[in-house]
Design a protein around this motif. Structure first.
Motif, PDB file in Angstrom:
ATOM      1  N   ASP A 132       0.865  -1.179   0.000  1.00 42.52           N
ATOM      2  CA  ASP A 132       0.000   0.000   0.000  1.00 42.52           C
ATOM      3  C   ASP A 132       0.896   1.221   0.000  1.00 42.52           C
ATOM      4  OD1 ASP A 132      -2.354  -1.543   0.127  1.00 42.52           O
ATOM      5  OD2 ASP A 132      -2.086  -1.794   2.283  1.00 42.52           O
ATOM      6  N   GLN A 176      -2.872   3.539  -2.242  1.00 43.62           N
ATOM      7  CA  GLN A 176      -3.279   2.682  -3.350  1.00 43.62           C
ATOM      8  C   GLN A 176      -2.513   1.370  -3.266  1.00 43.62           C
ATOM      9  OE1 GLN A 176      -1.936   3.594  -7.412  1.00 43.62           O
ATOM     10  NE2 GLN A 176      -0.868   5.398  -6.615  1.00 43.62           N
ATOM     11  N   ARG A 177      -3.230   0.274  -3.489  1.00 44.15           N
ATOM     12  CA  ARG A 177      -2.603  -1.050  -3.415  1.00 44.15           C
ATOM     13  C   ARG A 177      -1.990  -1.385  -4.766  1.00 44.15           C
ATOM     14  NH1 ARG A 177      -4.156  -5.974   0.295  1.00 44.15           N
ATOM     15  NH2 ARG A 177      -3.180  -4.397   1.623  1.00 44.15           N
ATOM     16  N   VAL A 178      -0.722  -1.796  -4.730  1.00 44.99           N
ATOM     17  CA  VAL A 178       0.032  -2.106  -5.935  1.00 44.99           C
ATOM     18  C   VAL A 178       0.500  -3.551  -5.843  1.00 44.99           C
ATOM     19  CG1 VAL A 178       2.019  -1.489  -7.354  1.00 44.99           C
ATOM     20  CG2 VAL A 178       0.769   0.296  -6.106  1.00 44.99           C
ATOM     21  N   VAL A 181       4.108   3.303 -10.923  1.00 45.93           N
ATOM     22  CA  VAL A 181       2.909   3.632 -10.158  1.00 45.93           C
ATOM     23  C   VAL A 181       2.581   5.108 -10.376  1.00 45.93           C
ATOM     24  CG1 VAL A 181       1.822   3.625  -7.885  1.00 45.93           C
ATOM     25  CG2 VAL A 181       3.609   1.942  -8.423  1.00 45.93           C
ATOM     26  N   VAL A 223       1.180   8.650  -9.542  1.00 43.31           N
ATOM     27  CA  VAL A 223       0.820   9.346  -8.305  1.00 43.31           C
ATOM     28  C   VAL A 223       0.696  10.837  -8.584  1.00 43.31           C
ATOM     29  CG1 VAL A 223       1.879   7.681  -6.731  1.00 43.31           C
ATOM     30  CG2 VAL A 223       3.251   9.563  -7.639  1.00 43.31           C
TER      31      VAL A 223
END
Length: 850
Positions: free
Chosen positions: A790, A799-801, A817, A819
């Motif tokens: 997270d 946000q879960r990656v 990711v 952002v």
């Protein structure tokens, strides 16, 4: 498939002829000047013989998705998947691939149906037989889960898997044993079928799902199922032997005749497991399978022999295309209706096969062929002169095999030629120097004014490791017709056991001129960490070659090097250094721009939305005309990057300003004016549209560059603030010599990094990580596990990656990711309250627009 068993296994019009010669290959007879060359095979395409709308039914995969985000959205969306097969939520057969979980990414990327293998609720393979009283409560729970899920109408229940071999032994040659198993299956099929329908009245149920087509059992089953009102809604079976390439058509024809004889309406057919290891990832093999399924309009999912989450061996890591991915991208791009293709030999193993589509609304014909080496004449009949005009542009491209884990650049355009359509509406496209493992696409579009750009085809040659001089190594035979579940290898052989200090392989090569060459080494590595060899040219200037890990010794990857060679003969020697690799072959390709990539993506072959207009008034440039966008029209391009970094994207065309959308950011430019944008390694979906609503005409989107990272901010994970059990750990393979591990399994075990944003806006965090968690239990499949983290910016929501398994703890991959950052200092927090996160090595910060 999850079982161990033996598997038996020059472009011409009426008056013109222009050769389209393919690079990097030659006839075997070229080495024997006294012999005449073999005559070209003929494969014909009849644009007037429609087979029905393009189904795209054969692009599915069993356990093709492992997690939400594996594969990435950018790898999934372009393939337009129709079906996948997965396990029930919480099923114990594998550690991931839960149907409801992966359906999120499947559906948001345009997927149609998820098949749920209900028996994959069990842990063992073959499934432990605990009886119907144990199974039925599990079925009830699964049906309730699905009935209450979003898009429940898009799930298909598969109550039994391979009952000819598991539980019921319907394949038994003993009549008494067969009858006993058949009667038990009938009773339990009815019980499970009715229980599912009692919970989910609109459920679609598929079966009987045998391991092969069964002419003994199916007539009895369908007759009984009709009488008992428990007919499957979808008919399923598996095609898993090399013989399927010759037998499937007879299976299909037999089944359709059986429906008529039993008096049941035609049902959809799903071959929910197909192909072997030697087929997966290989464009030339996949043409053969896909063509027979598409012409019969059946759905089909590639088998699961190894690791989940890579679309059955067609996606490298999570986002990187290989040659198989590009073949399926071609297949997904076919529109309109498929038309009849007549190969030299129908229904034969490892022969030239093809499929074709014709879309009058776009004025396009697309033809995919492959499966054979040498030369072929592709004869296209009934080209409508009223639609195409008297001349067409034929564009020929090649999708080469790059191994299961070898990144592949976009298929190379081999030729663009303007040809005359014969008075009888025929055009013939001869192909020479075809490679068995490659697939070829021919597109036909109307020819306008101007001349298409000549294709840039560099010199290239391949050299097999097994034909080189081998010291302290051994030649092994891999996938063949008789060993269909052996892994694909160029020439069916590779060289292994190169684990001694004296082990080496010396290739004798010959190049036409002095210059830089790209050396592509096809290898396998499962030594537990990156391995190295030393490369010498003519015994001089040794340099190390580092090979990242692959799934296993024969799960082929590619490592690229640049070598400078003088014109003439040389010896390239790869010698043991650290660890161990297997070697399959090397490719040498003349490098006109070392370490850079360049590609033009045709606008009229992009994925459109709205109602764009196809304009072929000019054949200049890429030769396939232009796409006119206005209002809310858009076109999505799949743009490849060999590595993370900045590239130059240029929309070619004229008219209104163009807006390009990428990674959630939209940037406006004028046609022919370049933009510097950050692309992630692998596929990037770039959407082009008019910035003003007025018309813009695009012929292509061009991408060039080497993945520039100059000035990119980079932060070592160990330089951050570690919370709880999170620990700095030394590693020879990590950037800066260390990584942060023991993250997660508690919210306090976290990592905080402060990064500096020069301005507010959308950025990409390039997270470099390692993860080699694996599940216990049976190891027929490689039960790798993805980890999650997270990631929160400041005090914002996390946000879960998802971070896919990297094969070892010593290999570091990257995930991008998106952002939103404020100008100045931003604190990033990596955590996971419930389970372990991956080991974090470093983070790079990249504005999308450079």
């Amino acid at each position: 498939m999850r079982k161990r068993r033996a598997l038996t296994t020059v472009i011409a019009g009426a008056a013109a002829l222009i050769a389209a010669t393919l690079p990097g290959a030659s006839y075997a007879d070229d080495q024997n000047p006294g012999k005449s060359k073999a005559a070209a095979q003929r494969i014909s395409v009849d644009l007037a013989a429609s087979e029905g709308p393009v189904l795209h039914g054969a692009n599915g995969a069993l356990y093709g998705l492992s997690d939400d985000g594996v594969p990435s959205d950018a790898a999934l969306a372009p393939l337009k998947l129709t079906t996948i097969s997965q396990k029930p939520e919480g099923g114990a057969q594998h550690p991931n691939g839960d149907a409801l979980t992966v359906s999120k990414s499947f559906f948001r990327n345009g997927g149609d149906d998820v098949y749920i293998l209900l028996q994959d609720m069990y842990t063992q393979w073959p499934y432990q037989d605990l009886g119907i009283d144990d199974y039925l409560p599990k079925v009830e729970k699964m049906a309730k889960d699905v009935a209450g899920a979003p898009h429940s109408e898009r799930f298909v229940y598969v109550p039994f898997n391979e009952p000819d071999q598991i539980w019921y032994k319907l394949g038994s040659s003993d009549p008494a044993a067969y009858q006993k198993g058949r009667d038990r299956f009938f009773a339990e099929w009815k019980t499970v079928y009715q229980r599912i329908r009692s919970i989910d009245p609109d459920a679609r149920i598929a079966g009987p799902n045998e391991a092969g087509y069964d002419t003994r059992f199916l007539p009895e089953f369908l007759t009984w199922a009709k009488a008992n009102n428990v007919l499957p809604d979808v008919m399923t079976w598996h095609e898993l032997s090399s013989g399927s390439l010759k037998d499937f058509q007879s299976h299909y024809d037999h089944y359709r005749a059986l429906e008529k004889s039993v008096g049941i309406s035609p049902r959809p057919i799903s071959i929910d497991e197909y192909a072997n290891r030697r087929d997966l990832s290989v464009p030339g093999q996949l043409v053969q399978w896909v063509s027979m399924f598409e012409r019969n309009k059946v759905y089909a999912n590639q088998a699961y022999w190894d690791a989940a989450g890579n679309l059955s061996g067609n996606v490298v890591r999570s986002n990187i295309p290989n040659g198989g991915w590009w073949f399926f991208r071609w297949y997904a791009g076919m529109t309109g209706r498929t038309v009849k293709v007549t190969p030299p030999t129908a229904n034969a193993i490892d022969t030239l096969q093809g499929l074709a589509s014709y879309d009058p609304s776009r004025k396009q014909a697309q033809i995919l062929v492959g499966g054979s080496a040498g030369a072929a004449d592709v004869a296209v009949q009934h080209v409508d002169r009223d639609l195409f005009g008297s001349r067409v542009v034929a564009t020929v491209s090649e999708a080469e095999w790059s191994g299961y884990e070898g990144a592949a650049a976009p298929p190379r355009v081999l030729s663009r030629s303007e040809l005359k359509v014969g008075a009888d509406g025929s055009v013939t496209v001869p192909l020479t120097g075809m490679k068995t493992m490659s697939a070829y696409r021919i597109t036909l579009t109307p020819a306008g004014t101007g001349t298409p750009r000549v294709a840039d085809v560099p010199w290239s040659a391949s050299y097999e490791a097994e034909s080189a001089a081998i010291t302290d190594g051994q030649v092994y035979t891999q996938g063949t017709v008789s060993n269909a579940n052996g892994y694909a290898a160029s020439g069916t052989k590779d060289v292994g056991s190169l684990n001694k200090p004296t082990s080496k392989v010396a290739f004798n090569v010959d190049v036409p001129k002095t210059g830089d060459y790209d050396l592509a080494i096809f290898y396998g590595n499962q030594a537990g960490a990156p391995s190295t060899q030393t490369l010498t040219v003519d015994g001089q200037s040794a340099q190390p070659v580092t090979y990242p890990s692959t799934l296993n010794w024969t799960y082929r990857g590619i490592q690229h090097m640049t070598v400078r060679l003088g014109a003439g003969s040389h010896t390239l020697t790869l010698a043991h250094d650290k660890g161990e690799v297997t070697l399959d072959k090397i490719d040498l390709t003349a490098a006109t721009t070392p370490a850079a990539s360049s590609a033009s993506y045709e606008a009229t072959l992009a994925d459109p939305s709205g109602s764009p207009r196809y304009d072929y008034s000019s054949a200049a440039g890429v030769g396939t005309g232009s796409l006119e966008l206005d209002g809310s029209d858009a076109a999505v391009f799949d743009v490849y990057a060999p590595r993370d970094g900045y590239y130059t994207l240029t929309p070619r065309g004229s008219g209104a300003p163009v807006k390009l959308s990428l990674h959630g950011t939209t940037t406006t430019t004028a046609p022919e004016r370049p933009l510097r944008l950050f692309l992630t390694a692998g596929n990037n979906r770039v959407t082009a549209a008019s910035a003003t609503g007025s018309a813009v005409r695009l012929s292509s989107l061009d991408a060039t560059g080497a993945g520039d990272t100059t000035g990119l901010a980079s932060y070592e994970a160990e330089s951050g603030t570690l919370g709880g059990a999170a620990a700095r750990t030394s590693s020879d393979y990590a950037s800066g010599g260390a990584y942060v591990g023991s993250l997660g399994a508690g919210a306090a075990n976290n990592l905080k990094l402060t990064v500096q944003a020069p301005s507010a806006g959308r950025y990409l965090l390039i997270v470099h990580y390692a993860n080699n968690q694996r599940a216990d239990g049976h190891q027929y499949n490689t039960n790798i596990i993805s980890r999650t983290a997270d990631i929160a910016v400041g005090g914002g929501a996390a946000q879960r990656v998802t971070f896919k398994n990297t094969w070892t703890w010593n290999d570091y991959w990257s995930v991008a990711v998106p952002v939103e950052l404020a100008k100045g200092a931003n604190t990033l927090t990596f955590s996971n309250a419930s389970s372990y996160a991956p080991n974090i090595d470093r983070v790079q910060l990249a504005p999308v627009t450079g």
